[in-house]
Design a protein around this motif. Structure first.
Motif, PDB file in Angstrom:
ATOM      1  N   TRP A 170       8.884  16.854  28.252  1.00  0.00           N
ATOM      2  CA  TRP A 170       9.052  15.728  27.346  1.00  0.00           C
ATOM      3  C   TRP A 170       7.901  15.642  26.355  1.00  0.00           C
ATOM      4  O   TRP A 170       6.827  16.216  26.550  1.00  0.00           O
ATOM      5  N   LEU A 208       3.167   9.633  30.883  1.00  0.00           N
ATOM      6  CA  LEU A 208       4.341   8.984  30.303  1.00  0.00           C
ATOM      7  C   LEU A 208       3.927   8.114  29.125  1.00  0.00           C
ATOM      8  O   LEU A 208       2.812   7.588  29.086  1.00  0.00           O
ATOM      9  N   PRO A 209       4.811   7.923  28.147  1.00  0.00           N
ATOM     10  CA  PRO A 209       4.472   7.041  27.028  1.00  0.00           C
ATOM     11  C   PRO A 209       4.279   5.608  27.507  1.00  0.00           C
ATOM     12  O   PRO A 209       4.932   5.152  28.440  1.00  0.00           O
ATOM     13  N   LEU A 241      10.102   8.630  23.329  1.00  0.00           N
ATOM     14  CA  LEU A 241      10.209   9.663  24.354  1.00  0.00           C
ATOM     15  C   LEU A 241      11.358  10.602  24.005  1.00  0.00           C
ATOM     16  O   LEU A 241      12.491  10.164  23.771  1.00  0.00           O
ATOM     17  N   GLN A 245      13.032  13.877  25.852  1.00  0.00           N
ATOM     18  CA  GLN A 245      12.994  14.626  27.108  1.00  0.00           C
ATOM     19  C   GLN A 245      14.114  15.656  27.160  1.00  0.00           C
ATOM     20  O   GLN A 245      15.258  15.369  26.819  1.00  0.00           O
ATOM     21  N   LYS A 302       1.559  12.856  23.715  1.00  0.00           N
ATOM     22  CA  LYS A 302       1.560  13.694  24.924  1.00  0.00           C
ATOM     23  C   LYS A 302       2.706  14.701  24.869  1.00  0.00           C
ATOM     24  O   LYS A 302       3.824  14.350  24.480  1.00  0.00           O
ATOM     25  N   SER A 319      18.438   4.003  23.432  1.00  0.00           N
ATOM     26  CA  SER A 319      18.351   5.377  23.922  1.00  0.00           C
ATOM     27  C   SER A 319      19.577   6.166  23.476  1.00  0.00           C
ATOM     28  O   SER A 319      20.681   5.612  23.362  1.00  0.00           O
ATOM     29  N   GLU A 336       7.068   2.768  21.765  1.00  0.00           N
ATOM     30  CA  GLU A 336       6.999   4.036  22.498  1.00  0.00           C
ATOM     31  C   GLU A 336       8.190   4.912  22.124  1.00  0.00           C
ATOM     32  O   GLU A 336       9.317   4.432  21.971  1.00  0.00           O
ATOM     33  N   GLY A 345       5.966  12.511  24.244  1.00  0.00           N
ATOM     34  CA  GLY A 345       5.834  11.065  24.177  1.00  0.00           C
ATOM     35  C   GLY A 345       4.803  10.648  23.139  1.00  0.00           C
ATOM     36  O   GLY A 345       3.787  11.324  22.947  1.00  0.00           O
ATOM     37  N   TYR A 346       5.089   9.546  22.475  1.00  0.00           N
ATOM     38  CA  TYR A 346       4.140   8.991  21.500  1.00  0.00           C
ATOM     39  C   TYR A 346       4.128   7.475  21.639  1.00  0.00           C
ATOM     40  O   TYR A 346       5.182   6.847  21.772  1.00  0.00           O
ATOM     41  N   THR A 347       2.925   6.898  21.622  1.00  0.00           N
ATOM     42  CA  THR A 347       2.764   5.451  21.700  1.00  0.00           C
ATOM     43  C   THR A 347       1.875   4.972  20.570  1.00  0.00           C
ATOM     44  O   THR A 347       0.769   5.502  20.360  1.00  0.00           O
TER      45      THR A 347
END
Length: 911
Positions: A758, A261-262, A747, A749, A789, A695, A745, A760-762
């Motif tokens: 999904w 997960l991010p 996300l 999905q 990810k 979101s 972060e 994800g990038y952080t």
């Protein structure tokens, strides 16, 4: 009626008249049929047969005409027996219990079975308005209650969720013919239309797990797979039952999945612990059925201590968590254990390249109680698989075997005279048991127990003969080494949950937890020269034992539709022992800590408008070691801007009284141990969270962005590294620091359908400041600027294909620049490395791809799955850390790499 005034009256009356006629005909027919059906008496045993097979047998045996659609029937295996001339209507009532169907005996030995929504709903006018709906949500197959399921009224913003025991209360439901929607991770989304007769008591809603889908059932409902991130602030829900869809290194692993997960580091192959938004694993509160788990690693961290087969639900709070939780400064992971099947006996088993597992479930007390047993054990002490060898070689590559540098890799200037390979004895095991009992519809009592342990024996006997002679005739030696390490967790909880009325629910938990880590290393070497014989004795004893006794009371009170209160109290007593001794003569550190924390919290979930939710709360803790009170205010809010966009934010203050101290040792690698904070050698740590996000969610997709800033104070480190000779004692080698973590972060999905997953990038930064260890702030060891990810899962019939890809920039490290000799407190001398600027260098970037394929199939009455997963598909070389030797003032650097291409096969079966 208002409804008649708003509708075309003649047409509406015609429809009503039609349905009244149908009801009248059905009623009259049933009166006649009941006279005939009363003569149909059943004497049969249907043990182990499916419901559809039973209906077919009844039709043939008793000359019945059954009119039904197979897709309306949940075709589960039955255990019914009828030996006392049971009337057919009683038989059908028992067989169809829990099904969403209604049967009518229509005469001529004909029985009509229809879905409730097709037969009953249309015959009712609403009789209640703006009423309170209470009930519970259960797994249709096992009968277990489901925590944190979402329930809302269709086409409205009225909604709630079940609590940890599966109970819910929904205020001001428009009418008793409204439609409610129930959604839970890993289960089919369900729409249920209410009707008055259904609400004669608390509502029990049963939903189907995705894994229970049957070939003859046409599924049209929507599904959610693996993960849900759209609820709450920095909150993630995980479905343990669906984790087999993801590639793994050898085990279906909850914590390894959370690392995808991010905001959570995914490059820690040697730790199942979670590095959440710049925090370290010890800063996460990990609860399993109410007791705290202090160490989550098996097998050097490659697997977590939690058997996914024993876990029902996982809730992760990455930050900004509410006042209910305390004692940690980073995040919360709350795991709810399975209760066991309340309907029937169930047995499952599985095997992989590392371990074997078995799970037993069975009901008792006429379904009011259930028992679960889940055990897992590695067979690595019996069979050395390729995966086992890859992992152990990774750790054994740079181990100092305690032989003074004569065998294996030496430290400092010792050099290497010879090298050999040790065949270790290693295995781990864990055990979960849980007994649940429901003495009434309002109470649930459960007793949960967990025990997990790792055992490593690297003892050996060596001599110069089996290493190639006497090394040029200078000397000979004999060596005997005892090296045994054990670590693990024991935990247990006794919980009573009660729904006092429609608005008040209470949970009281008595919990015990024990973490232990013991290492006993003793090496004796006899060296024989031509003119003398002398002995070299070295050893390390390191023991850490932590005990936690907790009593907690949590209450949920639904004041009205705008205010929902949570309040409670917690008392935790800790006893922690730590002892580190070298060479039987030097007692480096010996601590025995005792402390008591008493806390109270209150929190209000306030909805001033249907779109806005504000959650203020405060937690107050008194810590008897420092004799101080600690105030922890919390505040979070979310605003539903429109149907798709939600704004959210959180702020909070957090304290931690039990700390894991990092013991830095450049030559032997960093180890850690737990101590109680005392504000003398190691302070009470604290953090402040700032979170803001937005979101955007549609029926199929979720796009979520959160930015965070975390201020950290009271960080501790224990270092055996000297920047020069100094006189301070070993008990004074604690260093205090502060720092911050910040990042953003992203996300994206895809929630539903055959293809889910999904991206994800952080973007993050973690800065620590330890004035006595470094002259200026430095990046923490777990700092990574970029982490990207991709997680994908594709279902095709009984096949599931999955893949993950992880990329991250390199972590910091510290390199030595020379060496020196230091006289220790006992008068002996030792070689030490002189190091450069702390964490001023970076390891190479990290990336890997994992893939898996799983097939689900039936074996008679059993269901089974077989799969293949490949870790690091393209065999990329990732550097875990670097080791250093200084020889003649030259620094020799060695890369220690992580695991390469690693396949794993697994097989699971459930009866």
């Amino acid at each position: 009626m208002k409804l008649l005034r708003q509708t075309n009256a003649p047409a509406f009356r015609k429809i009503i008249s039609k349905w009244l006629l149908i009801i009248l005909l059905m009623y009259c027919g049933s009166l006649h049929a009941q006279q005939e059906s009363s003569q149909i008496l059943v004497n049969e045993s249907f043990m182990g047969k499916t419901l559809i097979n039973i209906l077919d047998e009844l039709s043939a045996q008793y000359q019945l005409t059954l009119d039904y659609d197979k897709k309306d029937i949940q075709n589960r295996v039955m255990t019914a027996q009828f030996f006392n001339d049971e009337p057919i209507e009683n038989v059908l009532s028992k067989l169809l219990e829990g099904q969403e169907v209604h049967f009518t005996i229509a005469g001529d030995r004909k029985i009509i079975i229809r879905k409730i929504s097709e037969v009953l709903i249309k015959t009712y006018d609403p009789s209640k308005f703006n009423f309170t709906l209470t009930g519970k949500v259960k797994d249709r197959v096992s009968g277990e209650t489901l925590p944190f399921a979402n329930i809302w009224v269709k086409s409205t913003q009225k909604g709630t969720s079940t609590n940890q025991d599966g109970f819910f209360t929904l205020l001001n439901v428009p009418s008793d013919t409204s439609t409610i929607i129930i959604q839970y991770m890993g289960y089919l989304t369900k729409e249920l239309r209410l009707y008055p007769d259904l609400l004669s008591g608390p509502l029990v809603v049963e939903i189907n797990p995705i894994s229970a889908e049957l070939e003859e059932v046409v599924i049209t409902d929507r599904k959610e797979h693996i993960m849900r991130a759209s609820e709450g602030i920095s909150t993630i829900s995980i479905s343990p039952a669906q984790l087999t869809a993801l590639p793994s290194l050898g085990e279906k692993d909850i914590f390894r999945s959370l690392q995808l997960l991010p905001g959570i580091s995914a490059t820690n192959e040697t730790s199942s612990g979670l590095y959440v938004r710049g925090g370290t694993p010890d800063q996460n509160l990990v609860l399993f059925d109410g007791f705290t788990v202090y160490h989550v690693d098996h097998f050097y961290g490659f697997f977590s201590t939690f058997n996914a087969n024993a876990v029902k639900d996982v809730q992760l709070y990455k930050g900004g968590f509410g006042a209910k939780y305390g004692g940690r400064t980073s995040s919360v992971v709350s795991l709810t254990g399975k209760e066991g099947n309340t309907h029937k006996f169930s047995l499952s088993a599985g095997i992989s390249a590392i371990s074997a597992n078995a799970t037993l479930e069975m009901p008792f007390a006429d379904g009011k109680g259930s028992f679960l047993f889940a055990g897992r054990r590695s067979y690595t002490d019996i069979i050395k698989s390729g995966l086992y060898n890859d992992i152990f070689d990774l750790f054994n590559e740079d181990e100092d075997n305690g032989n003074g540098g004569f065998v294996g890799r030496g430290g400092g200037r010792g050099g290497r005279f010879a090298q050999t390979t040790i065949e270790p004895a290693f295995f781990f095991h864990d055990l979960n048991t849980k007994i649940s009992f429901r003495p009434s519809s309002k109470d649930i009592i459960s007793l949960s127990f967990y025990n997990g342990q790792d055992n490593l024996d690297e003892s050996n006997d060596l001599n110069s003969d089996n290493l190639g002679g006497n090394f040029g005739g200078n000397f000979q030696f004999q060596n005997s080494t005892t090296d045994i390490t054990k670590w693990g967790n024991v935990g247990s909880s006794l919980k009573w949950g009660r729904q006092w009325n429609d608005r008040l629910y209470s949970n009281i938990v008595l919990a015990y937890s024990n973490y232990f880590s013991d290492r006993d290393l003793f090496s004796e070497t006899e060296i024989t020269r031509s003119d003398s014989v002398f002995n070299v004795i070295r050893g390390t004893v390191e023991d850490n034992d932590l005990k936690d006794f907790t009593l907690r009371l949590d209450n949920e009170y639904l004041l009205n539709e705008q205010h929902s209160l949570n309040f409670g109290t917690q008392i935790t007593s800790n006893n922690i022992d730590y002892n580190l001794a070298l060479n039987d003569t030097l007692n480096v550190l010996n601590r025995n800590d005792e402390g008591l924390v008493t806390a109270f919290y209150i929190q209000d979930s306030w909805k001033p408008t249907p779109q806005l939710t504000i959650v203020p709360g405060i937690r107050v803790s008194y810590y008897d070691v420092t004799e101080q009170s600690y105030f922890e205010p919390r505040l979070s809010a979310s605003y539903q801007l429109n149907d798709k966009i939600k704004l959210k934010g959180a702020w909070g203050k957090y304290y931690q009284f039990v700390n894991r101290i990092v013991r830095e040792d450049v030559t032997q690698g960093s180890r850690d141990f737990w101590l109680l904070a005392n504000d003398i050698t190691n302070p009470v740590s604290s953090s402040i969270h700032y979170i803001a996000g937005v979101s955007y969610e549609t029926e199929d997709f979720l796009f979520d962005v959160e930015a965070y800033h975390k201020e950290m104070d009271g960080l501790s480190e224990y270092s055996l590294r000297f920047s020069g000779p100094r006189s301070r004692g070993f008990d004074e080698l604690f260093f205090e620091g502060s720092g911050y973590a910040r990042g953003i972060e992203f996300l994206l999905q895809k929630k539903f359908g055959k293809f889910t997953g999904w991206v994800g990038y952080t973007l993050g930064e973690v800065i620590h400041e330890f004035p006595e260890l470094a002259n200026e702030p430095f990046h923490a060891l777990h700092d990574q600027t970029h982490e990207f990810k991709i997680v994908n899962s594709f279902r095709l019939g009984n096949w599931t294909f999955a893949g993950t890809w992880v990329y991250a920039t390199g972590k910091p490290y510290t390199a030595p620049i020379g060496g020196y000799e230091l006289t220790l407190l006992d008068g002996t001398t030792s070689n030490y490395n002189s190091v450069g600027s702390k964490n001023s260098l970076r390891l190479p970037d990290y990336h890997r791809m994992d893939v898996s394929v799983t097939n689900n199939f039936k074996m008679g009455q059993a269901t089974a799955e077989v799969g293949l997963s490949v870790f690091n598909l393209y065999n990329h070389t990732n550097v875990w850390y670097k080791t250093f030797e200084i020889i003649e003032d030259d620094v020799i650097t060695t890369d220690v790499n992580t695991v390469g291409f690693t396949p794993n096969i697994f097989f699971n079966i459930k009866f």
